[in-house]
Structure formats: structure tokens, C-alpha cells
Write an enzyme that holds these catalytic residues in place. Structure first.
Site, short mmCIF file in Angstrom:
data_model
loop_
_atom_site.label_atom_id
_atom_site.label_comp_id
_atom_site.label_asym_id
_atom_site.label_seq_id
_atom_site.Cartn_x
_atom_site.Cartn_y
_atom_site.Cartn_z
CG ASP A 117 11.12 -4.56 -7.47
OD1 ASP A 117 11.30 -3.75 -6.61
OD2 ASP A 117 10.97 -5.87 -7.31
CG ASP A 155 9.46 0.82 -5.09
OD1 ASP A 155 9.44 1.73 -4.08
OD2 ASP A 155 9.50 -0.51 -4.81
CG ASP A 305 6.87 -7.63 1.46
OD1 ASP A 305 7.11 -7.76 2.63
OD2 ASP A 305 6.31 -6.80 0.94
#
Length: 463
Positions: A117, A155, A305
């Protein structure tokens, strides 16, 4: 567990966003020959997810029925996001073992890559890539030899802005090695790499990133995790990526799409700040599209989130906003084993030996009747039970299943049925959306309780 706040951005703009498999004991799940992609089978419902624990702990909450029927009843991915090399093998083995016992397909989301992330709300992962490979090796040893679906590092390819050239090369090699490690440990594992989503990187760029990370060794790629793009847009994007891969000499790759939050509404990707979303298509491997292996709920609906709530925390108001007004789940794709309720939610999967599942023993009914078969998962102090209700040679419009509990056992919750009583002889009656069962077809309900669970005998009466 830190799940999941990837930055869903492209340039400077914020992007907007199961058929049962039959297998004899000891035989791997059927793979190939599916009417859709390359995976065929019923997906496994995580018995320890935050949503099923919340439902069990809050039966009087006005939101509980909607969340139970439309979210907690469905299979979702189990995330492995804690750096725990000494225990990850046993945790994976416990989860996969329970799915194998139910003859169903587990979905595991691996979220452990170094510098994940890019230091955002879900920052963390392995301290370095050498330790990452140690963790992956231990993870892979717990996968068994039957079909599992692996969502490998959300990701990790779409979000690379924080990596230098050398770091990017090292990450690509780490993902290639991780894929090969998993496939070597379990040849029946289906491994999917990060494909971002349809409003992030271009299809050609995505294909190039996948090739650099070793997609040739994987089964394909996943898209739309933690996002809201329509399934049709993701499918079109996936076809373009597959076409680009084919042009590079990499063929036979398939897509999986996260449909957990793409049932409507647009705007800011962060669900913490948007309560207009809806759950999308219910999870299934029966996609009807040869390019798509499954529609999955990778991002568990109701888990935040990292915008207004902590990333990965379950928030009932978010779950309710996703489920309220959404269609009921199909009755032909029942949930799997039911959740334990005797322990609080944890950030890591359980490490105890997986429960055993009692196989159904009731023969199918004939005529305008029904039968019920019971599968029991027992652990110290509690149990969960999954019950299949099968119509005979004629359709039925309602059913009641009678089950006798052992002395000292008590029901603490049920789903997809109304329970009359909590101990002794308990009758379970269909709810509005699963009373009608076609000739020879099956619907499902379940319940959990304390004490020792019931045996495999249950009686069914049709109406």
C-alpha cells in the site's frame, strides 16, 4: 488484520471506483471442463469472518437480519495479512482443511508483500523480501493438495509509485517466486496476480506489469478488489488484458472479479464515506464467461478502507448500507459451514485443528416431499451446523426441518430459516425467499450453538 485501503487513483483523478462439485473422499475438486472458466465448484464460506461473528453476537440489532441474509450467508475471502512466519502454516492448514472437509473451494487473499500500500492506511507486510519468501514458503505448506484460489498481493502491481527501479525489479521477482512456490506446493492451487481495475492503468500497461511479475506461471489475474466498477466494465477490461497477454505469447490466462461492492452508485472509492453502495453479484464460479474463473467477494463487505474507520475493521453500518435493498441471494448456491461464536474476532485466523464435517446420510426423497441432511462442525464448547433441504420428484412450496439436540446443547443463532425453540427438539421453517425448492433441487440453512451439536439425523416435512 489490515484490510484494505489501496489508493484507487489514475493520474490525478480519484477513480470511481456456484455450482456444487462432486468429489469422493480424498479426490481433488474438479478443475477444468467448467461451463465458465477453469474452476468449477462451490465456494467456501469463511467460518471465522468478522461479519458472521457480529451477526451471532447481535441477534437483536435491527440491521442483523439483512446483514445475515445478504452478507454473512455468502462465501468471502480469508485475508492473510499478518507477518507470522511461525504460525501461518497451521492457520492456512486449518482454514483449508475445513474447506476440504466440506468439499468446497476456499479463497485466500495474500497481503504480505514488503512496502504494501506504499505506506498508506494498510501499510505493513514482511520487513524485507527475503523474509517475505520465508513467509510464503510456510504459507504454501499449509495449502494441501485440493483446489484453492489465491488472490496474490492486491495493489502490488497496480500501485508502484513508491518503488525505485531496483525495488520494482525485486518485487516482480518476489511475486514470480511466490507464484512458483505456491504452485509447487499445491499443483491444484489457482493463483491470480494483481490486475488493478478498469479505471486505473491501461490494459496494455497492466499486461506488461503482469508479464514482468510472472503471470506466465500463474492462472491469471484479479481486478476490482476494494473497488466499485461495474462487472461489465471489468469484464471488458479483462478481455483487453488477456488479448494483450496473448500478443506477448502468454495464453490461457483468466480473470476473477471482485463484486463485493459494485452493485450501484459512484463517487469516491472509499466506502467509509459513501453509504450509497450496494453489494454486487453474489460469489460464484458459474460465470458463464470462458475468460472469467469466478466472481468473488475478495474485499469483505462491511470492512472499512481506512478513511473514517480503521482499515479492515468490520462496521455494521457499512455492511447494512451495502446490503439494504440488494436482491436476496440465490437459493441454489447455499452457504457453507457456519461460524463459531464462542470466541471473539481476532486479527489472525484460528490455529487449531480444523473441525471435521459429518457427511450427509439421508437419502433423497421421492414424490412431493423433502429430506434434510446435516453437516456438523464441532469444537470445544460449541458447534455449527449446515443443513441441506432437498425436494423430491416434485417441487415444494415450503418446508420444516425437525432436529433433536443432545442434552445441554442450545442454539444461539440461525440463518436462512426461522427456529422454533433453542433446545431439545427444534423446528426450523423456511424464510420467504427459500421456501420454494424445485424438484430434485436443494436449498440450505444453518445454525450455531453451545455444547455438543446434533447428529446426522433430521426429518423434513414439505408444505
Amino acid at each position: 488484520m489490515a484490510i484494505l485501503s489501496p489508493r484507487r487513483r489514475r493520474s490525478a483523478a480519484v477513480s470511481v471506483a456456484a455450482v456444487a462439485v462432486t468429489a469422493a473422499a480424498g479426490v481433488a475438486f474438479a478443475v477444468g471442463g467448467a461451463s465458465a472458466g477453469t474452476v468449477s465448484g462451490t465456494l467456501y464460506r469463511d467460518p471465522s469472518s468478522a461479519v458472521v461473528r457480529w451477526v451471532a453476537a447481535n441477534p437483536g440489532d435491527s440491521r442483523a437480519a439483512v446483514i445475515r441474509d445478504k452478507i454473512a450467508s455468502q462465501p468471502q475471502a480469508r485475508w492473510f495479512a499478518n507477518f507470522n512466519p511461525s504460525t501461518v502454516q497451521s492457520e492456512v492448514s486449518g482454514f483449508v482443511g475445513a474447506a476440504n472437509a466440506a468439499q468446497q473451494i476456499p479463497v485466500l487473499s495474500v497481503y504480505e508483500i514488503t512496502n504494501r500500500d506504499c505506506g498508506g492506511a494498510s501499510a505493513g507486510g514482511a520487513p524485507d523480501l527475503n523474509q517475505y519468501q520465508t513467509w510464503v514458503s510456510n504459507f504454501a505448506r499449509g495449502l494441501g493438495n485440493q483446489t484453492v484460489m489465491i488472490i496474490l498481493e492486491t495493489d502490488s502491481l497496480a500501485l508502484q509509485t513508491c518503488l525505485s527501479g531496483a525495488e520494482l525489479n525485486a518485487r516482480n521477482q518476489a511475486l514470480t517466486t511466490a507464484t512458483q512456490t505456491i504452485k509447487s506446493a499445491n499443483p491444484n492451487a489457482k493463483v491470480y496476480l494483481d490486475g488493478g481495475h478498469s479505471t486505473w492503468n491501461s490494459a496494455n500497461d497492466t499486461a506488461n506489469r503482469l508479464r514482468a511479475a510472472g503471470v506466465q506461471y500463474a492462472d491469471g489475474f484479479f481486478t476490482n478488489v476494494s473497488n466499485f466498477n461495474p462487472t461489465s466494465s471489468e469484464a471488458n477490461f479483462g478481455r483487453a488484458v488477456i488479448s494483450a497477454l496473448n500478443g506477448m505469447g502468454i495464453s490461457g490466462k483468466r480473470q476473477v472479479i471482485d463484486t463485493s461492492r459494485n452493485g450501484g452508485a459512484s463517487g469516491d472509492w472509499c466506502a467509509d464515506d459513501n453509504t450509497d453502495r450496494r453489494i454486487g453479484q453474489y460469489p460464484t464460479t458459474n460465470t458463464g464467461d470462458a475468460n472469467i474463473d469466478a466472481y468473488l467477494w475478495v474485499k469483505p463487505p462491511g470492512e472499512a478502507d481506512g478513511c473514517r474507520y480503521a482499515a479492515g475493521s468490520f462496521q455494521p453500518d457499512l455492511a447494512y448500507s451495502l446490503a439494504n435493498g440488494a436482491p436476496n441471494p440465490p437459493t441454489t448456491a447455499p452457504p457453507t459451514t457456519t461460524p463459531p461464536t464462542t470466541t471473539p474476532p481476532t486479527t489472525t485466523p484460528p490455529t487449531t485443528t480444523p473441525p471435521t464435517t459429518t457427511p450427509p446420510t439421508t437419502p433423497p426423497p421421492t414424490g412431493n416431499g423433502c429430506s434434510a441432511s446435516v453437516s456438523l462442525n464441532q469444537w470445544a464448547g460449541g458447534f455449527t451446523t449446515s443443513v441441506n433441504v432437498t425436494a423430491g420428484s416434485a417441487a415444494i412450496n415450503g418446508w420444516t426441518v425437525t432436529i433433536t439436540l443432545p442434552g445441554g446443547a442450545a442454539i444461539t443463532g440461525a440463518w436462512n430459516a426461522q427456529a422454533s425453540g433453542t433446545s431439545g427438539t427444534v423446528r426450523f421453517t423456511n424464510v420467504s425467499y427459500n421456501g420454494r425448492v424445485g424438484a430434485g433441487q436443494t436449498t440450505n440453512f444453518g445454525f450455531q450453538g453451545t455444547g455438543t451439536g446434533p447428529g446426522a439425523t433430521a426429518s423434513c416435512t414439505a408444505s
